[in-house]
Motif scaffolding. Sequence first.
Motif, PDB file in Angstrom:
ATOM      1  N   GLY A   1     -26.724  32.964 -28.681  1.00 50.74           N
ATOM      2  CA  GLY A   1     -27.874  32.164 -29.050  1.00 50.74           C
ATOM      3  C   GLY A   1     -29.191  32.898 -28.533  1.00 50.74           C
ATOM      4  N   LYS A   2     -30.021  32.206 -27.672  1.00 49.04           N
ATOM      5  CA  LYS A   2     -30.939  32.714 -26.988  1.00 49.04           C
ATOM      6  C   LYS A   2     -30.456  33.168 -25.554  1.00 49.04           C
ATOM      7  CE  LYS A   2     -34.596  30.340 -29.252  1.00 49.04           C
ATOM      8  NZ  LYS A   2     -35.877  29.072 -28.915  1.00 49.04           N
ATOM      9  N   VAL A   3     -29.407  33.034 -24.935  1.00 48.86           N
ATOM     10  CA  VAL A   3     -28.885  33.382 -23.918  1.00 48.86           C
ATOM     11  C   VAL A   3     -28.595  34.927 -23.897  1.00 48.86           C
ATOM     12  CG1 VAL A   3     -27.422  32.947 -21.888  1.00 48.86           C
ATOM     13  CG2 VAL A   3     -28.549  31.159 -23.271  1.00 48.86           C
ATOM     14  N   GLU A   4     -28.957  35.604 -22.964  1.00 47.27           N
ATOM     15  CA  GLU A   4     -28.442  37.078 -23.061  1.00 47.27           C
ATOM     16  C   GLU A   4     -27.222  37.399 -21.966  1.00 47.27           C
ATOM     17  OE1 GLU A   4     -27.683  39.992 -23.990  1.00 47.27           O
ATOM     18  OE2 GLU A   4     -29.710  40.392 -24.951  1.00 47.27           O
ATOM     19  N   ARG A   5     -26.107  37.511 -22.795  1.00 43.75           N
ATOM     20  CA  ARG A   5     -24.784  37.623 -22.043  1.00 43.75           C
ATOM     21  C   ARG A   5     -24.455  39.184 -21.951  1.00 43.75           C
ATOM     22  NH1 ARG A   5     -23.422  32.535 -20.525  1.00 43.75           N
ATOM     23  NH2 ARG A   5     -23.834  30.620 -21.716  1.00 43.75           N
ATOM     24  N   GLN A   6     -25.363  39.865 -22.457  1.00 41.14           N
ATOM     25  CA  GLN A   6     -24.988  41.319 -22.502  1.00 41.14           C
ATOM     26  C   GLN A   6     -25.332  41.789 -20.952  1.00 41.14           C
ATOM     27  OE1 GLN A   6     -25.428  43.615 -26.398  1.00 41.14           O
ATOM     28  NE2 GLN A   6     -26.802  41.969 -26.458  1.00 41.14           N
ATOM     29  N   SER A   7     -24.790  42.895 -20.421  1.00 41.08           N
ATOM     30  CA  SER A   7     -24.954  43.434 -19.194  1.00 41.08           C
ATOM     31  C   SER A   7     -25.744  44.837 -19.539  1.00 41.08           C
ATOM     32  CB  SER A   7     -23.801  43.855 -18.340  1.00 41.08           C
ATOM     33  OG  SER A   7     -24.087  44.612 -17.258  1.00 41.08           O
ATOM     34  N   HIS A   8     -26.970  45.085 -18.640  1.00 42.73           N
ATOM     35  CA  HIS A   8     -27.384  46.252 -18.504  1.00 42.73           C
ATOM     36  C   HIS A   8     -26.518  47.579 -18.400  1.00 42.73           C
ATOM     37  CE1 HIS A   8     -31.105  44.543 -19.081  1.00 42.73           C
ATOM     38  NE2 HIS A   8     -31.235  43.952 -18.125  1.00 42.73           N
ATOM     39  N   ASN A   9     -25.380  47.127 -17.770  1.00 44.55           N
ATOM     40  CA  ASN A   9     -24.337  48.155 -17.270  1.00 44.55           C
ATOM     41  C   ASN A   9     -23.236  48.621 -18.360  1.00 44.55           C
ATOM     42  OD1 ASN A   9     -25.270  46.709 -14.420  1.00 44.55           O
ATOM     43  ND2 ASN A   9     -25.611  48.989 -14.514  1.00 44.55           N
ATOM     44  N   GLY A  10     -23.464  47.843 -19.304  1.00 42.77           N
ATOM     45  CA  GLY A  10     -22.318  48.045 -20.538  1.00 42.77           C
ATOM     46  C   GLY A  10     -21.323  46.654 -20.443  1.00 42.77           C
ATOM     47  N   LYS A  11     -20.262  47.093 -21.102  1.00 37.71           N
ATOM     48  CA  LYS A  11     -19.320  45.862 -21.244  1.00 37.71           C
ATOM     49  C   LYS A  11     -18.436  45.670 -19.982  1.00 37.71           C
ATOM     50  CE  LYS A  11     -15.523  44.328 -24.410  1.00 37.71           C
ATOM     51  NZ  LYS A  11     -14.726  44.654 -25.713  1.00 37.71           N
ATOM     52  N   TYR A  12     -18.380  44.338 -19.710  1.00 39.76           N
ATOM     53  CA  TYR A  12     -17.818  43.923 -18.338  1.00 39.76           C
ATOM     54  C   TYR A  12     -16.579  43.189 -18.950  1.00 39.76           C
ATOM     55  CZ  TYR A  12     -20.442  39.617 -19.666  1.00 39.76           C
ATOM     56  OH  TYR A  12     -20.940  38.496 -20.376  1.00 39.76           O
TER      57      TYR A  12
ATOM     58  N   MET B   1     -26.379  39.262 -10.428  1.00 39.31           N
ATOM     59  CA  MET B   1     -27.654  39.404 -10.649  1.00 39.31           C
ATOM     60  C   MET B   1     -27.929  40.551 -11.612  1.00 39.31           C
ATOM     61  SD  MET B   1     -29.772  36.903 -10.167  1.00 39.31           S
ATOM     62  CE  MET B   1     -31.422  37.724 -10.497  1.00 39.31           C
ATOM     63  N   GLU B   2     -28.701  40.964 -12.423  1.00 40.74           N
ATOM     64  CA  GLU B   2     -29.380  42.059 -12.869  1.00 40.74           C
ATOM     65  C   GLU B   2     -30.780  42.014 -13.112  1.00 40.74           C
ATOM     66  OE1 GLU B   2     -27.038  43.704 -16.225  1.00 40.74           O
ATOM     67  OE2 GLU B   2     -25.117  43.177 -15.433  1.00 40.74           O
ATOM     68  N   THR B   3     -31.443  43.022 -13.036  1.00 39.83           N
ATOM     69  CA  THR B   3     -32.982  43.113 -13.004  1.00 39.83           C
ATOM     70  C   THR B   3     -33.297  44.312 -13.761  1.00 39.83           C
ATOM     71  OG1 THR B   3     -34.847  42.625 -11.939  1.00 39.83           O
ATOM     72  CG2 THR B   3     -33.466  44.272 -11.040  1.00 39.83           C
ATOM     73  N   VAL B   4     -34.753  44.123 -14.292  1.00 40.84           N
ATOM     74  CA  VAL B   4     -35.578  45.135 -14.711  1.00 40.84           C
ATOM     75  C   VAL B   4     -36.766  45.369 -13.795  1.00 40.84           C
ATOM     76  CG1 VAL B   4     -36.807  46.287 -16.510  1.00 40.84           C
ATOM     77  CG2 VAL B   4     -34.668  44.928 -17.036  1.00 40.84           C
ATOM     78  N   ALA B   5     -36.922  46.430 -12.998  1.00 44.15           N
ATOM     79  CA  ALA B   5     -38.127  46.469 -12.175  1.00 44.15           C
ATOM     80  C   ALA B   5     -38.840  47.350 -12.660  1.00 44.15           C
ATOM     81  CB  ALA B   5     -37.477  47.028 -10.631  1.00 44.15           C
TER      82      ALA B   5
ATOM     83  N   LYS C   1     -33.062  49.630 -13.953  1.00 41.80           N
ATOM     84  CA  LYS C   1     -32.577  48.470 -14.978  1.00 41.80           C
ATOM     85  C   LYS C   1     -30.990  48.551 -14.804  1.00 41.80           C
ATOM     86  CE  LYS C   1     -32.807  47.527 -19.667  1.00 41.80           C
ATOM     87  NZ  LYS C   1     -33.290  48.341 -21.059  1.00 41.80           N
ATOM     88  N   GLY C   2     -30.586  47.401 -14.261  1.00 44.98           N
ATOM     89  CA  GLY C   2     -29.150  47.263 -14.053  1.00 44.98           C
ATOM     90  C   GLY C   2     -28.631  46.130 -12.862  1.00 44.98           C
ATOM     91  N   TYR C   3     -27.549  46.455 -12.505  1.00 50.52           N
ATOM     92  CA  TYR C   3     -27.150  45.513 -11.461  1.00 50.52           C
ATOM     93  C   TYR C   3     -27.709  45.352 -10.319  1.00 50.52           C
ATOM     94  CZ  TYR C   3     -23.294  43.419  -8.621  1.00 50.52           C
ATOM     95  OH  TYR C   3     -22.398  42.633  -7.626  1.00 50.52           O
ATOM     96  N   VAL C   4     -27.712  44.452  -9.463  1.00 50.38           N
ATOM     97  CA  VAL C   4     -28.426  44.347  -8.283  1.00 50.38           C
ATOM     98  C   VAL C   4     -27.614  43.791  -7.192  1.00 50.38           C
ATOM     99  CG1 VAL C   4     -30.159  43.203  -6.895  1.00 50.38           C
ATOM    100  CG2 VAL C   4     -30.645  44.051  -9.381  1.00 50.38           C
ATOM    101  N   ASP C   5     -27.404  44.530  -6.101  1.00 50.55           N
ATOM    102  CA  ASP C   5     -26.633  44.042  -4.689  1.00 50.55           C
ATOM    103  C   ASP C   5     -27.206  42.804  -4.216  1.00 50.55           C
ATOM    104  OD1 ASP C   5     -25.495  45.398  -1.599  1.00 50.55           O
ATOM    105  OD2 ASP C   5     -24.917  43.757  -2.884  1.00 50.55           O
ATOM    106  N   ASP C   6     -26.690  41.623  -4.520  1.00 51.02           N
ATOM    107  CA  ASP C   6     -27.616  40.323  -4.109  1.00 51.02           C
ATOM    108  C   ASP C   6     -26.773  39.412  -3.478  1.00 51.02           C
ATOM    109  OD1 ASP C   6     -28.685  37.496  -4.614  1.00 51.02           O
ATOM    110  OD2 ASP C   6     -30.298  38.878  -5.629  1.00 51.02           O
ATOM    111  N   PRO C   7     -27.283  38.897  -2.383  1.00 47.70           N
ATOM    112  CA  PRO C   7     -26.275  37.889  -1.879  1.00 47.70           C
ATOM    113  C   PRO C   7     -25.960  36.867  -2.576  1.00 47.70           C
ATOM    114  CG  PRO C   7     -28.594  37.676  -1.042  1.00 47.70           C
ATOM    115  CD  PRO C   7     -28.615  38.878  -2.016  1.00 47.70           C
ATOM    116  N   ARG C   8     -26.417  36.340  -3.646  1.00 51.02           N
ATOM    117  CA  ARG C   8     -25.951  35.362  -4.534  1.00 51.02           C
ATOM    118  C   ARG C   8     -25.046  35.605  -5.323  1.00 51.02           C
ATOM    119  NH1 ARG C   8     -31.845  34.152  -7.105  1.00 51.02           N
ATOM    120  NH2 ARG C   8     -31.754  36.425  -6.867  1.00 51.02           N
ATOM    121  N   ASN C   9     -24.663  37.002  -5.321  1.00 49.75           N
ATOM    122  CA  ASN C   9     -23.548  37.463  -6.272  1.00 49.75           C
ATOM    123  C   ASN C   9     -22.035  36.548  -6.145  1.00 49.75           C
ATOM    124  OD1 ASN C   9     -25.529  38.746  -7.584  1.00 49.75           O
ATOM    125  ND2 ASN C   9     -24.831  40.715  -7.028  1.00 49.75           N
ATOM    126  N   THR C  10     -21.395  36.626  -6.992  1.00 52.15           N
ATOM    127  CA  THR C  10     -19.985  36.381  -6.960  1.00 52.15           C
ATOM    128  C   THR C  10     -19.096  36.979  -7.819  1.00 52.15           C
ATOM    129  OG1 THR C  10     -19.829  34.650  -8.817  1.00 52.15           O
ATOM    130  CG2 THR C  10     -20.686  33.790  -6.578  1.00 52.15           C
TER     131      THR C  10
END
Length: 359
Positions: free
Chosen positions: A135-146, A286-290, A272-281
């Motif tokens: 739908g409007k939610v982006e569930r694709q990863s910047h790093n490819g298929k998970y 978290m992924e970001t574009v800086a 552009k990609g995965y971020v080593d974030d303390p909230r991750n499980t």
Amino acid sequence: MILRVLSCGTASISALLVFSVSRIFASNLGSCSAIFSSCRVSTLQHYFTDHSLICKANMSSITGKCGHIKALTSPYQSSDIKRTSVPEDKISWSVPWPDYSPVEYTAPSVLKGPVWADPPIGSSDFTPRYNEKDGKVERQSHNGKYDVVDGYPRNPIGRTGLKGRGLLGRWGPNHAADPIVTRWKRDRSGTIIIHPESEKPILQFISIKRLDCGEWAIPGGMVDPGEKLSVTLKREFGEEALNLLQKSESEKKKLQDKLQKIFKKENFVVYKGYVDDPRNTDNAWMETVAVNYHDETGETLDHLTLEAGDDAGKVKWVDMSDTLKLYASHVDFLKLVAEKLNALWSGKNPSAVKSGQKH
């Protein structure tokens, strides 16, 4: 060809390939992967633009010393929940660990079902389409298929010692955008200040102090469903660094005009990609574009009044250097910006400065 390597650090960005050529063949990227055998990057993609070059390295097969650092923080952020201790050699899912049974935790604020959060997995009204636009939610990863195992998306970097979503709203990737707004440090006459030992100019960026954890960071936030990245970058900067949400309509109009000038400037994607974030499980990350927006002359940013708002408690201009302690992987982003603009990053005495050229 120029090859620059950023050494392994305490966050997710471990290496950057920069080729000063106008064309890059696939064989070049393949041969470069071997160079990083001592640095764990695991599916990170690094982007760096320098007019005549664009290098995008997908180093999914690289393993070594660097991996999750902040994503292993225990207890989990804003809670007393302790993660399962994950040894470095067992972070990767490819390493068998039959006894791995981490506690499951999703914060009460997420379980209340705010508009930005998914329902629990197994809910009758929740059938997410992972690895695609849902739908409007982006569930694709910047790093490819998970991978999705037993209905749960799996962190592409590896184990974190915690199942569930923690403080994150979405199962799988949670997309954010981080605007890095910079200018040259100048003296009262408008002359760029030069570091005496390195002979490099000093770069400044706008930093905010996060209300949720008290750490200093780059302004930024989550990309709303269906929102364009450029809109998120401008919106988050305005809300956190200019307190746009609390302004009158006339004040908002003036600030929006200034924001337009800033965000129309030439920019480049730092990461552009995965971020080593303390909230991750194990199941949400978290992924970001800086993106860097640099005001070369200072004509726009020098007249901008900073005021913390929304998720920020404080905001200020900060000198870039390798002594900075920032949230998540933000220091790594800044290092790339400093290198791109040939600015000071490390120096024995950053406070000792002299005047340079006037722009």
